[in-house]
Design an enzyme around this catalytic site. Structure first.
Site, PDB file in Angstrom:
ATOM      1  N   ASP A  72       0.867  -1.171   0.000  1.00 18.52           N
ATOM      2  CA  ASP A  72       0.000   0.000   0.000  1.00 18.52           C
ATOM      3  C   ASP A  72       0.906   1.223   0.000  1.00 18.52           C
ATOM      4  OD1 ASP A  72      -3.266   0.174   0.878  1.00 18.52           O
ATOM      5  OD2 ASP A  72      -2.125   2.048   0.960  1.00 18.52           O
ATOM      6  N   ASP A 120       4.034   3.131  -4.452  1.00 15.13           N
ATOM      7  CA  ASP A 120       3.142   4.030  -5.184  1.00 15.13           C
ATOM      8  C   ASP A 120       2.799   3.354  -6.503  1.00 15.13           C
ATOM      9  OD1 ASP A 120       1.867   6.010  -6.606  1.00 15.13           O
ATOM     10  OD2 ASP A 120       3.495   7.480  -6.467  1.00 15.13           O
ATOM     11  N   TYR A 173     -14.028   5.639 -12.576  1.00 19.05           N
ATOM     12  CA  TYR A 173     -14.062   4.477 -11.689  1.00 19.05           C
ATOM     13  C   TYR A 173     -14.743   3.305 -12.397  1.00 19.05           C
ATOM     14  CZ  TYR A 173     -15.194   1.421  -7.785  1.00 19.05           C
ATOM     15  OH  TYR A 173     -15.310   0.327  -6.961  1.00 19.05           O
ATOM     16  N   LYS A 191     -12.812  -0.064 -13.773  1.00 17.40           N
ATOM     17  CA  LYS A 191     -13.171  -1.355 -13.190  1.00 17.40           C
ATOM     18  C   LYS A 191     -13.695  -2.315 -14.262  1.00 17.40           C
ATOM     19  CE  LYS A 191     -12.180  -0.917  -8.815  1.00 17.40           C
ATOM     20  NZ  LYS A 191     -11.162  -1.792  -8.189  1.00 17.40           N
TER      21      LYS A 191
END
Length: 264
Positions: free
Chosen positions: A43, A67, A176, A180
């Site tokens: 993360d 990152d 988004y 996805k």
């Protein structure tokens, strides 16, 4: 014939989970840890990763601050994990820009959404997954049990019902949904390309309760056949199924965990 406990065991396998400090990533980490996997948690927030690791017991946990918009860092990660953990068998691409991400031109009405935010989302939500699978491939192939789990969304399958959002400040950016959906299609491409050594599947969560406005929750639950929003625990079983030999004949699938939302 193996027992169920033998099929679901991840003992001796290493799982790399991106976005592991997030709600769903942390739940997946718990599930795979309980099955005996060695964990590599990645993360961009090391402090949050450390908090996640403190909740895990009975398994080896290794933390990687990365990152996912930095290609060099992303491509270096699988080698780092394999060198640290003596292999890499399971890759869970869970990190993502989401509706609450604070990014200029992102969580705003469509007319004000910006291409820079769209591109940034694709870098993390899709491109990083592509790069990680590519760099992990030699390790995933090694035992013939390699498994990739791409975490998409029900909004990668269907469009938003904007009636749920009326009277709230909640956002659902175009980037988004588009990213996805692209991730789910990447699964299909990879599944047929990397078989038979590596299986690739998608898990698409529905809406998760996170103290959203009461009006949104009420509308969402009315529209969901199982009459509730998801909790993080709802994704643990599917993640373990896809990571383990329980799903050894499953590849190229998108398991939508949405309480029946997409069945209407």
């Amino acid at each position: 014939m193996r027992t169920i406990s033998e099929l679901m065991s991840l003992s001796g396998r290493t799982a790399l989970i991106t976005g592991a400090a997030g709600h769903i990533g942390a739940a997946i980490a718990e599930a795979l840890a309980e099955a005996g996997a060695t964990l590599a948690l990645a993360d961009r927030r090391l402090g949050a990763l450390e908090a996640c690791a403190e909740r895990l017991h009975g398994t080896s946990v290794n933390l990687f601050e990365v990152d996912l918009s930095d290609e060099a860092s992303v491509r270096a990660l699988p080698d780092q994990v394999a060198n640290c953990c003596a292999g890499l068998d399971i890759l869970v691409n869970c990190a993502a820009f989401v509706g609450t991400t604070e990014l200029a031109g992102w969580a705003v009405p469509f007319e004000r959404q910006q291409s820079a935010a769209w591109r940034a989302a694709y870098e993390v939500n899709v491109t990083a997954a592509f790069e990680l699978v590519q760099q992990s491939l030699p390790y995933l192939k090694r035992t013939g049990k390699g498994s990739v789990i791409n975490v998409s969304s029900l909004y990668g399958v269907v469009g938003p019902d904007w009636r749920l959002y009326e009277g709230t400040t909640m956002a659902n950016p175009a980037g988004y949904a588009a990213s996805k959906g692209a991730l789910a299609q990447l699964t299909n491409w990879l599944a047929t390309t990397l078989a038979p050594e590596v299986r690739v599947n998608t898990m698409s969560p529905g809406g998760v309760w996170r103290d959203q406005p009461a009006c949104f929750v009420e509308r969402y639950e009315r529209r969901t056949p199982l009459a509730r929003m998801a909790t993080e625990e709802d994704f643990k079983g599917v993640a373990l199924f896809l990571a383990s030999d329980m799903s050894s004949y499953v590849t190229g699938q998108n398991i939508v965990v949405d309480g029946g939302w997409c069945a209407w």
